[in-house]
Design an enzyme around this catalytic site. Structure first.
Site, PDB file in Angstrom:
ATOM      1  N   ARG A 171       0.927  -1.191   0.038  1.00  0.00           N
ATOM      2  CA  ARG A 171       0.022  -0.040  -0.010  1.00  0.00           C
ATOM      3  C   ARG A 171       0.609   1.239   0.163  1.00  0.00           C
ATOM      4  NH1 ARG A 171      -3.414  -1.908   4.733  1.00  0.00           N
ATOM      5  NH2 ARG A 171      -2.011  -3.540   4.507  1.00  0.00           N
TER       6      ARG A 171
ATOM      7  N   GLU B 263       4.772 -10.740  14.615  1.00  0.00           N
ATOM      8  CA  GLU B 263       4.264 -11.491  15.993  1.00  0.00           C
ATOM      9  C   GLU B 263       4.816 -12.853  15.947  1.00  0.00           C
ATOM     10  OE1 GLU B 263      -0.007 -10.622  15.903  1.00  0.00           O
ATOM     11  OE2 GLU B 263      -0.002 -11.658  17.766  1.00  0.00           O
TER      12      GLU B 263
HETATM   13  P1  AMP Z   1       4.051  -2.154  11.906  1.00  0.00           P
HETATM   14  O1  AMP Z   1       5.197  -2.482  11.317  1.00  0.00           O
HETATM   15  O2  AMP Z   1       3.425  -2.586  13.071  1.00  0.00           O
HETATM   16  O3  AMP Z   1       4.027  -0.661  12.090  1.00  0.00           O
HETATM   17  O4  AMP Z   1       2.647  -2.243  10.808  1.00  0.00           O
HETATM   18  C1  AMP Z   1       2.783  -1.522   9.659  1.00  0.00           C
HETATM   19  C2  AMP Z   1       2.282  -2.199   8.370  1.00  0.00           C
HETATM   20  O5  AMP Z   1       1.005  -3.165   8.758  1.00  0.00           O
HETATM   21  C3  AMP Z   1       1.688  -1.299   7.318  1.00  0.00           C
HETATM   22  O6  AMP Z   1       2.383  -1.625   6.151  1.00  0.00           O
HETATM   23  C4  AMP Z   1       0.130  -1.493   7.379  1.00  0.00           C
HETATM   24  O7  AMP Z   1      -0.326  -1.514   6.231  1.00  0.00           O
HETATM   25  C5  AMP Z   1      -0.300  -2.823   8.345  1.00  0.00           C
HETATM   26  N1  AMP Z   1      -1.008  -2.655   9.295  1.00  0.00           N
HETATM   27  C6  AMP Z   1      -0.619  -2.882  10.669  1.00  0.00           C
HETATM   28  N2  AMP Z   1      -1.780  -2.583  11.497  1.00  0.00           N
HETATM   29  C7  AMP Z   1      -2.724  -2.297  10.451  1.00  0.00           C
HETATM   30  C8  AMP Z   1      -4.304  -2.029  10.917  1.00  0.00           C
HETATM   31  N3  AMP Z   1      -4.989  -1.941  12.080  1.00  0.00           N
HETATM   32  N4  AMP Z   1      -5.027  -1.810   9.662  1.00  0.00           N
HETATM   33  C9  AMP Z   1      -4.425  -1.672   8.472  1.00  0.00           C
HETATM   34  N5  AMP Z   1      -3.269  -2.116   8.096  1.00  0.00           N
HETATM   35  C10 AMP Z   1      -2.506  -2.336   9.153  1.00  0.00           C
END
Ligand code: AMP
Length: 177
Positions: free
Chosen positions: A60, A97
């Protein structure tokens, strides 16, 4: 520039698994004004800073990042999941995770004279963005900042990025997870 971008993001509970509130940007990008304004607001905050490239995180981050690159008249760097890029790559592992994932860029695409803006749709824990910053910095390039359409501040990712001396911009915040 006065659209309520937050109202254009659809929330889907329990996707991809129970307990997650998935913030779906497809409804935002399907809206002609919403997509354009998201891209323009990110570009406007970064004009005149000598940025040489926008790097977007698969998948995205490609949508918004490509738009921002065009708006800033600079090149676009795809940060891809492992094994997708055809040339010589450098990669960075990061913890999920359950398990580990790897993101990659082409090894020869940027260097010490470049100044890169990182773009993704959403920052949650920051794990993906911090890995991307590490990867970009290993080339010698400067990370000019990181921009996200959505921040989930309670998950602490934007604060983690700031602790790595990265300037963070987000257009919308959602409380909770
Ligand atoms: P993080 O590495 O935990 O910051 O997760 C970021 C990535 O996971 C991004 O590329 C987002 O597109 C996806 N992501 C994480 N949580 C969500 C959520 N609640 N809704 C949509 N996409 C998410």
């Amino acid at each position: 520039m006065s659209l309520d971008l937050k109202s254009l993001v659809r929330t889907i509970p329990d996707y991809p698994k129970k307990g997650i509130l998935f913030r779906d940007i497809t409804t935002l990008i399907e809206h002609p004004g919403g997509f354009k304004e998201s891209v323009e607001r990110i570009a406007a905050a970064h004009r005149g800073q000598g940025i040489t490239h926008v790097a977007g995180i698969e998948a995205r981050g490609f949508i918004f990042g490509a738009g921002v690159a065009i708006a800033l008249s600079v090149g676009f760097i795809p940060i891809r999941k492992k094994g997708k890029l055809p040339g010589e790559t450098i990669g960075q592992n990061y913890a999920l995770e359950y398990g580990v994932d790897t993101i990659e860029i082409h090894a020869d695409v940027i260097g010490a004279h470049d100044k890169v803006l990182l773009v993704d749709d959403l920052i949650a824990t920051g794990g993906t963005a911090i890995a991307a910053v590490g990867l970009l910095r290993r080339t010698g390039a400067t990370v000019a900042g990181a921009a996200f359409v959505i921040d989930l501040p309670d998950l602490g990712g934007a604060d983690r990025l700031r602790a790595e001396q990265v300037t963070v911009q987000s257009l919308i915040e959602f409380d909770g997870h």
